[in-house]
Write a protein that holds these residues in place. Structure first.
Motif, PDB file in Angstrom:
ATOM      1  N   GLY A  45      99.240   1.499 -12.263  1.00  0.00           N
ATOM      2  CA  GLY A  45      98.454   1.408 -11.040  1.00  0.00           C
ATOM      3  C   GLY A  45      99.299   1.473  -9.788  1.00  0.00           C
ATOM      4  O   GLY A  45     100.449   1.911  -9.805  1.00  0.00           O
TER       5      GLY A  45
ATOM      6  N   ASN B 182      90.332  -5.429  -6.434  1.00  0.00           N
ATOM      7  CA  ASN B 182      91.122  -4.236  -6.761  1.00  0.00           C
ATOM      8  C   ASN B 182      91.060  -3.931  -8.252  1.00  0.00           C
ATOM      9  O   ASN B 182      90.825  -2.786  -8.665  1.00  0.00           O
ATOM     10  CB  ASN B 182      92.584  -4.449  -6.352  1.00  0.00           C
TER      11      ASN B 182
ATOM     12  N   CYS C   7      87.574  -2.728  -9.558  1.00  0.00           N
ATOM     13  CA  CYS C   7      87.274  -1.350  -9.142  1.00  0.00           C
ATOM     14  C   CYS C   7      88.068  -0.341  -9.962  1.00  0.00           C
ATOM     15  O   CYS C   7      87.542   0.712 -10.339  1.00  0.00           O
ATOM     16  CB  CYS C   7      87.582  -1.174  -7.654  1.00  0.00           C
ATOM     17  N   VAL C   8      89.330  -0.677 -10.245  1.00  0.00           N
ATOM     18  CA  VAL C   8      90.174   0.236 -11.016  1.00  0.00           C
ATOM     19  C   VAL C   8      89.772   0.241 -12.480  1.00  0.00           C
ATOM     20  O   VAL C   8      89.608   1.306 -13.096  1.00  0.00           O
ATOM     21  CB  VAL C   8      91.663  -0.160 -10.876  1.00  0.00           C
TER      22      VAL C   8
ATOM     23  N   LYS D  73      86.721   2.788 -12.639  1.00  0.00           N
ATOM     24  CA  LYS D  73      87.623   3.923 -12.868  1.00  0.00           C
ATOM     25  C   LYS D  73      87.991   4.649 -11.578  1.00  0.00           C
ATOM     26  O   LYS D  73      88.187   5.873 -11.563  1.00  0.00           O
ATOM     27  CB  LYS D  73      86.989   4.929 -13.850  1.00  0.00           C
TER      28      LYS D  73
ATOM     29  N   SER E 155      90.615   5.397  -8.517  1.00  0.00           N
ATOM     30  CA  SER E 155      92.069   5.434  -8.369  1.00  0.00           C
ATOM     31  C   SER E 155      92.576   4.170  -7.675  1.00  0.00           C
ATOM     32  O   SER E 155      92.025   3.751  -6.650  1.00  0.00           O
ATOM     33  CB  SER E 155      92.480   6.669  -7.563  1.00  0.00           C
ATOM     34  N   GLY E 156      93.629   3.575  -8.243  1.00  0.00           N
ATOM     35  CA  GLY E 156      94.206   2.388  -7.642  1.00  0.00           C
ATOM     36  C   GLY E 156      94.702   2.643  -6.231  1.00  0.00           C
ATOM     37  O   GLY E 156      94.629   1.768  -5.361  1.00  0.00           O
TER      38      GLY E 156
ATOM     39  N   TYR F 255      96.501  -6.793 -11.193  1.00  0.00           N
ATOM     40  CA  TYR F 255      96.140  -6.787  -9.777  1.00  0.00           C
ATOM     41  C   TYR F 255      95.940  -8.203  -9.241  1.00  0.00           C
ATOM     42  O   TYR F 255      96.313  -8.499  -8.095  1.00  0.00           O
ATOM     43  CB  TYR F 255      94.881  -5.947  -9.550  1.00  0.00           C
TER      44      TYR F 255
END
Length: 341
Positions: A78, A131, A134-135, A139, A141-142, A237
């Motif tokens: 990430g 964070n 969501c990642v 899915k 993008s970080g 994260y």
């Protein structure tokens, strides 16, 4: 599942080879560190003065803490651009919370400090959780997610303070913690050492650490082996957010006020630079936090040397950018050489 995951992390591409490739890429780092130290000692006697050495170690401690979290996220595949904004948010949340509790329970320093620390660390964990979810779940993008949370978090910190430093913290928090020295060393250095030791243990001795390497090295293989990739990604994260918040709290204790100007783009870039220069591959699956700590020390000494040499502050990011580009280029060249073999 544990047996399968252990088998996965025992593969050369996940454990043995990352150690060998890492050592191959960071061999230049100790040499650069020694070169800068020897060179500056000869050029400017102020460099090895006690006050300057303490400043270097203190600033390196701040960078080490935040870079350890950043490194773990990158190892997992990430990216966390929000760490600088989290530093600012944790600073103002900690100071504000202590002020509110102090108004309700005057004189109860233990409660005030505990409440402020919990709120500050909790704010970092909350940003990290957003964070990570969501990642891992959506899915996304970080890079994109943390770019958005960076902007939002910095905005919240400014809204809370209106750009004005927040005071009202107990003197014991500032005097006996933030500005205290034990055996001649600031508190931040001891906190950084504890964080570093814990992170080394997590990486080497826990399933979580091994799974993060596995996920960053080959996500599909990790899923097939039964690794819970989502919760482990979220964990990286959250941990990054907590460590960034801890950095913000330490800065707040040292300065004696909560400030929305802490962190920012500079600390975010430095944390990424410390990780990359310290051998953490931007492709994931490779990196050791103890080497990242050495890299943080190198960057801090380099910045201090540039200041002592009166290099224009506007030019200093150029040096950081060049070093990052070289480190990434070496990483890519090493990967291609390995593929040819």
């Amino acid at each position: 599942m544990n047996a399968q995951a252990s088998s996965l992390t025992a593969q050369p591409g996940v454990t043995a080879s990352y150690g060998r490739s890492l050592l191959g890429r960071i061999g230049f780092l100790p040499a650069l560190l020694i070169l800068v130290i020897v060179g500056m000692s000869a050029v400017d006697p102020q460099f090895y003065g006690p006050i300057n050495i303490l400043n270097i170690l203190r600033n390196a401690a701040f960078l080490t803490i935040i870079a350890c979290g950043q490194a773990l996220v990158i190892i997992g595949g990430g990216f966390d651009l929000s760490v600088g904004a989290v530093v600012a948010l944790a600073s103002v949340v900690t100071a504000k919370t202590m002020g509110v509790i102090a108004a309700s329970f005057p004189g109860n320093d233990a409660l005030i400090i505990a409440g402020g620390l919990a709120a500050g660390l909790g704010s970092g964990a909350a940003v990290g959780l957003v964070n990570g979810l969501c990642v891992a779940r959506l899915k996304v993008s970080g890079f994109v997610v943390t770019l958005g949370t960076m902007s939002a978090t910095a905005g919240v910190a400014l809204m809370i303070t209106s750009g004005i430093p927040v005071y009202g913290m107990p003197q014991s928090f500032v005097r006996d913690f933030g500005r205290a020295q034990f055996f001649g060393l600031p508190t931040a250095i001891y906190v950084a050492l504890i964080v570093l030791l814990v992170m080394v243990f997590v990486q080497r001795r826990t399933l979580f650490g091994r799974y993060v390497y596995a996920i960053g090295g080959n996500t599909d293989a990790a899923i097939v082996s039964g690794v819970g990739t989502r919760r482990h990604l979220v964990g990286t994260y959250v941990l990054s957010g907590v460590l960034a918040a801890l950095t913000g709290i330490l800065l707040t204790a040292q300065v004696g006020s909560g400030q929305a100007s802490f962190g920012g783009d500079r600390m975010m870039l430095q944390s990424i630079a410390a990780a990359v220069i310290g051998g953490v591959s931007l492709r994931g699956g490779v990196g050791r936090v103890e080497i990242v700590a050495v890299s943080a020390l190198f960057l801090t000494i380099l910045g201090n040397a540039l200041n002592l040499l009166h290099i224009d502050s506007r030019l200093q990011p150029v040096f950081l950018g060049i070093i990052m580009v070289v480190a990434v280029a070496l990483d890519e060249l090493g990967r291609r050489r390995k593929l040819r073999v």
